[in-house]
Design an enzyme around this catalytic site. Structure first.
Site: not given
Length: 270
Positions: A153, A247
């Protein structure tokens, strides 16, 4: 593409961007009742949840596990793949390897976000990236041996000084020998770093293996100013067919945030 919502089981990080907290069974039951396809888990360790228990909950709710996060390695233990201390780097790799095994037991990839670390004082950017590459080579190959991908990420500039944009992530992953690492396109981080979210998605293409579904202010989609229609079209253009996971902060509360997320998912993804 399939819908996913986050569940955090780490009391020490209750200010973080996860919708449901602490109670795995309750979180999964609520997610299933709302119509989500999957949940993404953030646990203290690979041993925090018994695989047999998790599989039973999956069977009871009909949910899959979209991914497992590794960030507790940094939050609780201070471990990163770019720590100047080689012993710490070894411990970081071991922690992530265990999380890969945990995820693989339920056919879920592991995500490396905060555990990538930073180029800290006295460490050049080039050296930090070399350590990161070394870790991803080892872990990407291990994930492949377990039949899952590894997700890396890019984070925004306030969280790491290593890789912030998808294009830089693609260039970095292309330099690795392993071809089993994919990028996580987090819409919140991208809102800070990318000139155009749809263009960056199209340019990254098949390198994208996971998406975090959060608005510009990290509230659930619909709570900020992210323009979703063009982003959804870009994901369709690249043939993305993986997880779209919320998220996001549980704003104004977990249940409302979950309902807003699934409503937004259905509105934009149909």
């Amino acid at each position: 593409m399939y819908s996913c919502i986050t569940i955090a089981l780490v009391p020490a990080i209750q200010a973080g961007p996860w919708i449901y907290w602490q109670d795995l069974q309750s979180g999964m039951e609520k997610a299933a009742a709302l119509g989500f396809d999957a949940v993404e888990l953030f646990t203290e360790s690979a041993e925090a949840v018994q695989t047999t228990t998790l599989r039973q909950l999956m069977a009871d709710t009909g949910l899959r596990i979209g991914a497992v996060g590794t960030g507790a390695g940094k939050v609780l233990h201070g471990l990163t793949l770019t720590d100047p201390n080689p012993d710490v780097r070894v411990q970081a790799v071991a922690f992530i390897r265990d999380m890969i095994d945990f995820g693989a037991s339920v056919q879920a990839p592991a995500i490396i976000g905060s555990m990538q670390g930073n180029a800290g004082a006295g460490v050049t950017h080039t050296q930090a990236l070399a350590w990161l590459a070394e870790g991803l080579e080892t872990l990407g190959s291990h994930a492949e041996s377990r039949g899952v991908t590894l997700i890396y990420e890019p984070l925004n500039r306030y969280e790491t000084n290593l890789i912030n944009r998808l294009a830089d992530g693609v260039q970095f992953l292309e330099s690795l020998r392993t071809r089993n690492v994919r990028l996580l396109a987090d819409l919140f981080h991208m809102n800070i770093e990318e000139a155009s979210l749809p263009d960056s998605i199209r340019q990254a293409g098949a390198w994208i293996g996971h998406v975090h579904f959060a608005d510009s202010n990290r509230r659930p989609i619909g709570g900020g100013h992210t323009a979703m229609p063009d982003i959804v079209q870009a994901l369709r253009d690249i043939g993305y067919a993986q997880c779209v996971s919320a998220e996001a902060f549980p704003w104004p509360d977990p249940d409302t945030a979950a309902r807003q997320t699934i409503d937004s998912y259905r509105r934009y993804f149909g």
